[in-house]
Write a protein that holds these residues in place. Structure first.
Motif, PDB file in Angstrom:
ATOM      1  N   LEU A   1      -1.157   0.001   9.761  1.00  0.00           N
ATOM      2  CA  LEU A   1      -1.984  -0.908   8.677  1.00  0.00           C
ATOM      3  C   LEU A   1      -3.433  -0.553   8.976  1.00  0.00           C
ATOM      4  O   LEU A   1      -4.406  -0.582   8.007  1.00  0.00           O
ATOM      5  CB  LEU A   1      -1.612  -2.064   8.515  1.00  0.00           C
ATOM      6  CG  LEU A   1      -2.407  -2.932   7.458  1.00  0.00           C
ATOM      7  CD1 LEU A   1      -2.269  -2.440   6.060  1.00  0.00           C
ATOM      8  CD2 LEU A   1      -2.126  -4.637   7.522  1.00  0.00           C
ATOM      9  N   ALA A   2      -3.736  -0.729  10.046  1.00  0.00           N
ATOM     10  CA  ALA A   2      -5.367  -0.275  10.538  1.00  0.00           C
ATOM     11  C   ALA A   2      -5.753   0.899   9.723  1.00  0.00           C
ATOM     12  O   ALA A   2      -7.118   1.008   9.758  1.00  0.00           O
ATOM     13  CB  ALA A   2      -5.411  -0.577  11.846  1.00  0.00           C
ATOM     14  N   GLY A   3      -4.923   1.975   9.765  1.00  0.00           N
ATOM     15  CA  GLY A   3      -5.488   3.220   9.614  1.00  0.00           C
ATOM     16  C   GLY A   3      -5.934   3.175   7.938  1.00  0.00           C
ATOM     17  O   GLY A   3      -6.470   4.113   7.565  1.00  0.00           O
ATOM     18  N   LEU A   4      -5.591   2.063   7.128  1.00  0.00           N
ATOM     19  CA  LEU A   4      -5.654   2.039   5.571  1.00  0.00           C
ATOM     20  C   LEU A   4      -6.954   1.057   5.425  1.00  0.00           C
ATOM     21  O   LEU A   4      -7.057   0.895   4.154  1.00  0.00           O
ATOM     22  CB  LEU A   4      -4.228   1.397   5.006  1.00  0.00           C
ATOM     23  CG  LEU A   4      -3.191   2.504   5.161  1.00  0.00           C
ATOM     24  CD1 LEU A   4      -1.961   2.136   4.373  1.00  0.00           C
ATOM     25  CD2 LEU A   4      -3.601   3.868   4.497  1.00  0.00           C
ATOM     26  N   LEU A   5      -7.448   0.248   6.232  1.00  0.00           N
ATOM     27  CA  LEU A   5      -8.485  -0.524   6.433  1.00  0.00           C
ATOM     28  C   LEU A   5      -9.716   0.164   6.319  1.00  0.00           C
ATOM     29  O   LEU A   5      -9.780   1.062   6.975  1.00  0.00           O
ATOM     30  CB  LEU A   5      -8.391  -1.720   7.240  1.00  0.00           C
ATOM     31  CG  LEU A   5      -6.874  -2.493   7.463  1.00  0.00           C
ATOM     32  CD1 LEU A   5      -6.895  -3.538   8.592  1.00  0.00           C
ATOM     33  CD2 LEU A   5      -6.462  -3.080   6.076  1.00  0.00           C
ATOM     34  N   THR A   6     -10.785  -0.836   5.886  1.00  0.00           N
ATOM     35  CA  THR A   6     -12.175  -0.001   6.033  1.00  0.00           C
ATOM     36  C   THR A   6     -12.557  -0.255   7.584  1.00  0.00           C
ATOM     37  O   THR A   6     -11.993  -1.156   8.257  1.00  0.00           O
ATOM     38  CB  THR A   6     -13.144  -0.979   5.205  1.00  0.00           C
ATOM     39  OG1 THR A   6     -13.098  -2.443   5.435  1.00  0.00           O
ATOM     40  CG2 THR A   6     -12.802  -0.878   3.675  1.00  0.00           C
ATOM     41  N   PRO A   7     -13.407   0.643   7.799  1.00  0.00           N
ATOM     42  CA  PRO A   7     -13.792   0.821   9.243  1.00  0.00           C
ATOM     43  C   PRO A   7     -14.462  -0.642   9.841  1.00  0.00           C
ATOM     44  O   PRO A   7     -14.130  -0.925  11.025  1.00  0.00           O
ATOM     45  CB  PRO A   7     -14.853   1.841   9.290  1.00  0.00           C
ATOM     46  CG  PRO A   7     -14.540   2.717   8.174  1.00  0.00           C
ATOM     47  CD  PRO A   7     -14.125   1.922   7.084  1.00  0.00           C
TER      48      PRO A   7
ATOM     49  N   ARG B   1       0.926  -1.139   0.154  1.00  0.00           N
ATOM     50  CA  ARG B   1      -0.169  -0.032  -0.029  1.00  0.00           C
ATOM     51  C   ARG B   1       0.808   1.309  -0.063  1.00  0.00           C
ATOM     52  O   ARG B   1       0.471   2.290  -0.632  1.00  0.00           O
ATOM     53  CB  ARG B   1      -1.132   0.050   1.241  1.00  0.00           C
ATOM     54  CG  ARG B   1      -2.183  -0.790   0.961  1.00  0.00           C
ATOM     55  CD  ARG B   1      -2.977  -1.027   2.428  1.00  0.00           C
ATOM     56  NE  ARG B   1      -4.031  -2.017   2.090  1.00  0.00           N
ATOM     57  CZ  ARG B   1      -4.140  -3.179   2.107  1.00  0.00           C
ATOM     58  NH1 ARG B   1      -2.973  -3.915   1.887  1.00  0.00           N
ATOM     59  NH2 ARG B   1      -5.177  -3.937   2.070  1.00  0.00           N
ATOM     60  N   ILE B   2       2.019   1.198   0.668  1.00  0.00           N
ATOM     61  CA  ILE B   2       2.685   2.398   0.815  1.00  0.00           C
ATOM     62  C   ILE B   2       4.160   2.359   0.241  1.00  0.00           C
ATOM     63  O   ILE B   2       4.913   3.379   0.131  1.00  0.00           O
ATOM     64  CB  ILE B   2       2.840   2.983   2.421  1.00  0.00           C
ATOM     65  CG1 ILE B   2       3.421   2.011   3.219  1.00  0.00           C
ATOM     66  CG2 ILE B   2       1.210   3.118   2.631  1.00  0.00           C
ATOM     67  CD1 ILE B   2       3.769   2.586   4.602  1.00  0.00           C
TER      68      ILE B   2
ATOM     69  N   ARG C   1      -1.828   7.771   5.309  1.00  0.00           N
ATOM     70  CA  ARG C   1      -2.814   7.876   4.350  1.00  0.00           C
ATOM     71  C   ARG C   1      -2.353   8.915   3.222  1.00  0.00           C
ATOM     72  O   ARG C   1      -2.748   8.739   2.183  1.00  0.00           O
ATOM     73  CB  ARG C   1      -4.045   8.488   4.844  1.00  0.00           C
ATOM     74  CG  ARG C   1      -4.845   7.494   5.736  1.00  0.00           C
ATOM     75  CD  ARG C   1      -5.872   7.948   6.995  1.00  0.00           C
ATOM     76  NE  ARG C   1      -6.850   6.800   7.486  1.00  0.00           N
ATOM     77  CZ  ARG C   1      -7.401   7.348   8.546  1.00  0.00           C
ATOM     78  NH1 ARG C   1      -7.546   8.367   9.018  1.00  0.00           N
ATOM     79  NH2 ARG C   1      -8.059   5.986   9.048  1.00  0.00           N
ATOM     80  N   ARG C   2      -1.658   9.900   3.544  1.00  0.00           N
ATOM     81  CA  ARG C   2      -1.091  10.667   2.570  1.00  0.00           C
ATOM     82  C   ARG C   2      -0.366   9.883   1.652  1.00  0.00           C
ATOM     83  O   ARG C   2      -0.296  10.291   0.451  1.00  0.00           O
ATOM     84  CB  ARG C   2      -0.529  12.000   3.274  1.00  0.00           C
ATOM     85  CG  ARG C   2      -0.107  13.026   2.219  1.00  0.00           C
ATOM     86  CD  ARG C   2       0.655  14.261   3.000  1.00  0.00           C
ATOM     87  NE  ARG C   2       1.485  14.023   3.975  1.00  0.00           N
ATOM     88  CZ  ARG C   2       1.239  14.167   5.113  1.00  0.00           C
ATOM     89  NH1 ARG C   2       0.439  14.426   5.767  1.00  0.00           N
ATOM     90  NH2 ARG C   2       2.391  14.008   5.895  1.00  0.00           N
ATOM     91  N   TRP C   3       0.621   9.038   2.317  1.00  0.00           N
ATOM     92  CA  TRP C   3       1.369   8.361   1.523  1.00  0.00           C
ATOM     93  C   TRP C   3       0.773   7.536   0.564  1.00  0.00           C
ATOM     94  O   TRP C   3       1.146   7.158  -0.569  1.00  0.00           O
ATOM     95  CB  TRP C   3       2.365   7.370   2.509  1.00  0.00           C
ATOM     96  CG  TRP C   3       3.547   8.203   3.030  1.00  0.00           C
ATOM     97  CD1 TRP C   3       4.112   9.323   2.603  1.00  0.00           C
ATOM     98  CD2 TRP C   3       4.326   7.844   4.114  1.00  0.00           C
ATOM     99  NE1 TRP C   3       4.933   9.796   3.359  1.00  0.00           N
ATOM    100  CE2 TRP C   3       5.312   8.865   4.340  1.00  0.00           C
ATOM    101  CE3 TRP C   3       4.205   6.714   4.890  1.00  0.00           C
ATOM    102  CZ2 TRP C   3       6.085   8.779   5.437  1.00  0.00           C
ATOM    103  CZ3 TRP C   3       5.455   6.615   5.706  1.00  0.00           C
ATOM    104  CH2 TRP C   3       6.205   7.539   6.090  1.00  0.00           C
ATOM    105  N   ARG C   4      -0.371   6.936   0.923  1.00  0.00           N
ATOM    106  CA  ARG C   4      -1.259   5.818   0.241  1.00  0.00           C
ATOM    107  C   ARG C   4      -1.838   6.582  -0.975  1.00  0.00           C
ATOM    108  O   ARG C   4      -1.701   6.095  -2.061  1.00  0.00           O
ATOM    109  CB  ARG C   4      -2.257   5.282   0.971  1.00  0.00           C
ATOM    110  CG  ARG C   4      -3.308   4.393   0.268  1.00  0.00           C
ATOM    111  CD  ARG C   4      -2.768   3.309  -0.198  1.00  0.00           C
ATOM    112  NE  ARG C   4      -3.620   2.519  -0.803  1.00  0.00           N
ATOM    113  CZ  ARG C   4      -3.430   1.600  -1.858  1.00  0.00           C
ATOM    114  NH1 ARG C   4      -2.172   1.281  -2.130  1.00  0.00           N
ATOM    115  NH2 ARG C   4      -4.408   0.589  -2.207  1.00  0.00           N
ATOM    116  N   ARG C   5      -2.399   7.901  -0.688  1.00  0.00           N
ATOM    117  CA  ARG C   5      -2.866   8.770  -1.805  1.00  0.00           C
ATOM    118  C   ARG C   5      -1.828   8.894  -2.707  1.00  0.00           C
ATOM    119  O   ARG C   5      -2.058   8.905  -4.048  1.00  0.00           O
ATOM    120  CB  ARG C   5      -3.408   9.863  -1.354  1.00  0.00           C
ATOM    121  CG  ARG C   5      -4.637   9.887  -0.339  1.00  0.00           C
ATOM    122  CD  ARG C   5      -5.574  11.135  -0.201  1.00  0.00           C
ATOM    123  NE  ARG C   5      -4.702  11.970   0.597  1.00  0.00           N
ATOM    124  CZ  ARG C   5      -4.903  12.016   1.980  1.00  0.00           C
ATOM    125  NH1 ARG C   5      -5.855  11.104   2.535  1.00  0.00           N
ATOM    126  NH2 ARG C   5      -4.149  12.680   2.584  1.00  0.00           N
TER     127      ARG C   5
END
Length: 302
Positions: free
Chosen positions: A234-240, A177-178, A285-289
């Protein structure tokens, strides 16, 4: 009963015949959208125009083209979103690969080697290696830049421990993801800060006489702090619906370990590492975007 058509009040009746074809089928007309009608018997038949005040609705269902005519696909024949997601699931992507996740793959290979050494080498040699790479207070005071990365070369409990499997799954998912360098940064961030957060109070307690001097030489090595921090990130990139149950279950396990009071310093370090991983959510999340934007722009630059 057959359909008949009349030409008008003064004209002769038109002979009865088969039903009129639909617009655009069997003639040269295009139908209501094109503004012309069908051709029947050489005479064009005007298509009925839609009322000006009636809004036109688009068909929501996706259709298929058969013989130049779009036929609507039944809703029951369309695959559900969940089935489409399952079709795209590739189980082998859960594990590292040298091309897709080079950091996790290389790190896992290195940990496999050190685990084999710890299992089959002479116990005296293994003990000396663990002592020299321990992040206890005494080593942190003498050579912090050496022991902090060296302590992450060993798996406490070996490859059969739960953290070895967690390492593979969590770091593989995070790197996909990142990216590799950012994943390494998250791992080291949690490993280093959680180690300092647990060892510095021990050193201060030894200086204050609250703990015996032997506490400064307590063995401390392993990858668990970095793995837990990576899991929190990683939990911050998963769905709620997946993020919060995962965090709740994992926090419950860590709290249970702390309540057992078998190794309170390590248990506190795990909770601290998890909090450090959660604290990286805005950056992660910024890295993921940014990674998604790079992937989207890659075909255009070729």
């Amino acid at each position: 009963m057959e359909r008949t058509a009349t030409a008008g009040p003064s004209g002769p009746p038109t002979p009865s015949g088969p039903p009129l074809p639909p617009y655009g089928v069997g003639g040269e007309g295009t139908g209501p959208d094109g503004g012309a009608g069908a051709v029947v018997g050489g005479a064009p038949v005007e298509a009925p125009q839609a009322l000006d005040g009636m809004p036109q609705q688009r068909a929501r269902a996706r259709g298929v083209v058969l013989g130049g005519v779009r036929a609507e696909q039944p809703r029951s024949a369309r695959p559900a979103a969940g089935l489409r997601g399952l079709r795209g699931l590739r189980p082998w992507r859960l594990l590292p690969s040298p091309v897709g996740t080079p950091f996790t793959f290389g790190y896992a290979a290195l940990l496999a080697v050190t685990s084999l050494v710890a299992r089959y080498a002479d116990p005296a040699v293994v003990d000396a290696l663990h002592q020299s790479s321990s992040t206890d207070v005494a080593h942190l005071v003498r050579a912090p830049l050496l022991v902090l990365p060296a302590s992450a070369l060993w798996i406490a409990g070996g490859v059969v421990s739960a953290y070895s499997l967690c390492f593979l799954l969590v770091l593989t998912a995070l790197e996909r993801r990142i990216g590799g360098l950012r994943t390494a940064g998250v791992f080291l961030f949690g490993h280093v800060l959680a180690t300092l957060a647990t060892e510095v109070p021990v050193g201060l307690a030894v200086l204050a006489g609250r703990l015996p001097g032997g506490a400064a030489h307590r063995l401390d090595y392993g990858i668990s702090f970095g793995v837990v921090a990576s899991l929190g990130a990683l939990a911050g990139l998963l769905t709620p619906w997946l993020r919060w149950p995962l965090l709740i279950v994992f926090v419950g396990m860590l709290a249970q370990d702390l309540a057992a009071f078998v190794d309170p310093m390590t248990s506190c370090g795990h909770l601290i590492a998890l909090g450090l991983g959660v604290a990286t959510w805005p950056v992660i999340r910024r890295w993921r975007r940014a990674r998604l934007a790079e992937a989207a722009a890659a075909p255009e630059s070729v």
